[in-house]
Design an enzyme around this catalytic site. Sequence first.
Site, mmCIF file in Angstrom:
data_model
loop_
_atom_site.group_PDB
_atom_site.id
_atom_site.type_symbol
_atom_site.label_atom_id
_atom_site.label_comp_id
_atom_site.label_asym_id
_atom_site.label_seq_id
_atom_site.Cartn_x
_atom_site.Cartn_y
_atom_site.Cartn_z
ATOM 1 N N MET A 1 0.857 -1.188 0.000
ATOM 2 C CA MET A 1 0.000 0.000 0.000
ATOM 3 C C MET A 1 0.888 1.231 0.000
ATOM 4 S SD MET A 1 -2.775 1.665 0.162
ATOM 5 C CE MET A 1 -3.978 0.397 0.459
ATOM 6 N N CYS A 2 0.549 2.167 -0.835
ATOM 7 C CA CYS A 2 1.326 3.402 -0.903
ATOM 8 C C CYS A 2 0.395 4.572 -1.178
ATOM 9 C CB CYS A 2 2.365 3.332 -2.021
ATOM 10 S SG CYS A 2 3.508 1.964 -1.853
ATOM 11 N N GLY A 3 0.890 5.751 -0.852
ATOM 12 C CA GLY A 3 0.275 6.976 -1.323
ATOM 13 C C GLY A 3 1.137 7.480 -2.456
ATOM 14 N N HIS B 1 4.873 7.546 -0.903
ATOM 15 C CA HIS B 1 4.797 7.284 0.543
ATOM 16 C C HIS B 1 4.434 5.814 0.723
ATOM 17 C CE1 HIS B 1 4.830 11.671 0.920
ATOM 18 N NE2 HIS B 1 4.090 11.606 -0.186
ATOM 19 N N ASN C 1 1.367 1.531 -6.484
ATOM 20 C CA ASN C 1 0.549 1.204 -5.320
ATOM 21 C C ASN C 1 -0.193 -0.077 -5.658
ATOM 22 O OD1 ASN C 1 -1.012 1.192 -3.002
ATOM 23 N ND2 ASN C 1 -2.555 2.544 -3.888
#
Length: 627
Positions: free
Chosen positions: A1-3, A52, A76
């Site tokens: 999971m990423c931003g 992120h 992501n």
Amino acid sequence: MCGICCSVGFSVEHFSKELKEDLLYNLKRRGPDSSKHLLKSGVNYQCLFSGHVLHLRGVLTAQPVEDESGNVFLWNGEVFDGIQVEAEDSDTQVMFSSLSACKNESDILSLFSKVQGPWSFIYYQASSHYLWFGRDFFGRRSLLWHFSNLGSSLCLSSVGAQISGLTEQWQEVPTSGIFQIDLNSAAASRHVTLKLYPWKYVSKENVMEEFSDDLTQTAAELPAFVSMVANEDKLYLSKPIVPLNKMLPQVPLETHCRNSPSVPHSRETLSLFLRDEHTKKVVHQFIDVLSVAVKRRVLCLVREENLASKEVLKTCNKKANIAVLFSGGIDSMVIAALADRHIPLDEPIDLLNVAFMTKQKTGSNVPTVERKRQAHHRILSEESSQGAAVAQDLDDAEVPDRVTGKAGLKELQSVNPSRTWNFVEINVSLEELQKLRRAQICHLVYPLDTVLDDSIGCAVWFASRGVGWLVTQDAVRSYKSSAKVILTGIGADEQLAGYSRHRVRFQSLGLEGLNEEIAMELGRISSRNLGRDDRVIGDHGKEARFPFLDENVVSFLNSLPVWEKADLSLPRGVGEKLLLRLAAVELGLTASTLLPKRAMQFGSRIAKLEKTDEKASDKCGRLQILP
């Protein structure tokens, strides 16, 4: 999971080398383990990439990543199948290496056609000045776009942020395919052309599925300086699922026990279906494919080193890595039972159960042992009534999903008493709901804006936060789930005729109408549910995983004729999601196999908590940021 985020400016005077504070805050919450920015400049444009990372597997790879040719990648996603990723590898690095090796557009499309798992991505191809981006076929990962009215900038981001009075809106990137923008051309003309490479299905006989062109609807929602066109070479991505089987029976179906008044609708009803050899075979095929999907989703993450052998069974100090959004309903029960097959036995599983307190009682959210003990005994005494043990006069937090959740916990404990099942009671007062909706949740649900989006978005946010109470016979203690991966049952109702509207359609238009309804439900799941749920769950630095939307699970269910998935001539609690209920029986589950579908907003009692006269489709004023 990423931003992930990419801000593109076509005008030096309008370009900011920093993201807006509220947007950056929302992105960082999604990826607490690493944050990094990268600026790339062309002759007429500038791109700010911001990544992120929530570290879940392989080595921690900070994003954005850049190669020696100047290409930049933001990812992501999770590669669960289709492309080889070893346990010690970062799928970000594997995907980027594969992209860097692509020689042309066809290679890029071939790569993304192979990936099984949820994803959204942004890829800057330096040599051609192309920006590629998109979401997976189902839209399991959020990606939004925002275009400046001045025609001077665009922004792509996992999550947006509402700003009071601002007319320029974020929109969800459609899941029609993946997109390409020629940045040089856009900068020169001040017109952004979104080139679409759509999803198409090609059969083994090389017959291509008709392409439903939804460019018109999407293009109508874009500003005047943005246009969407199909790529001129007619290149496409291969759909990761087979088409829905819309076959209708040639002769009337055998009625099994549906017309027999002497047979009560109970677990025995389901057992009658399982006496049929073909039905039993299909049920076990379904269990097998769903079990593999769950296995991939519970094992694809970094775990702590195993305890010394003498401490293996001391689970009190072990932290849960996996949580389930848990109502005790059939979807979450089957997911939990299958997760139990694959998660190491010394590892607890968190069952996240949310309840919203009524207006009249918003004092303390702390459950008392005595009230809980009374509730426990009441549930045991009511379990005989087809498992729909809904006590009307329990403690304020004893909403329907809490009652069925506790009954479900008891079932799971009987299936595997050696497992530590952490039943997390998450009690939310009206005051806390209103405060955190204003502060955070409204930005995550956005750009969706209906009463239904508010109810489900808030319920999922509080549930996935995992802050609540563990209640045993002897003690109550506060608890915060440590699980980074959250399993959810979304996709079961859409594919197995779980909603009341499926029954309405069947009653008016028969199996043909039911097929069309199922096709529509799956086709719109990206815009109605998945982007919102990804933004809401990701806000806690956790990742949503959807076993029912595994590509192999969907293809298996799509291959079956509709009457093998549901039988809506049978009453509620039996006929809808019949295949899943039969699977639950074979997994050793009991009362939960006959629970009727109950939507999360009603089971948690968030619906009608603040207003009793609204419809689910109404625009929700509570989600709006006011001046």
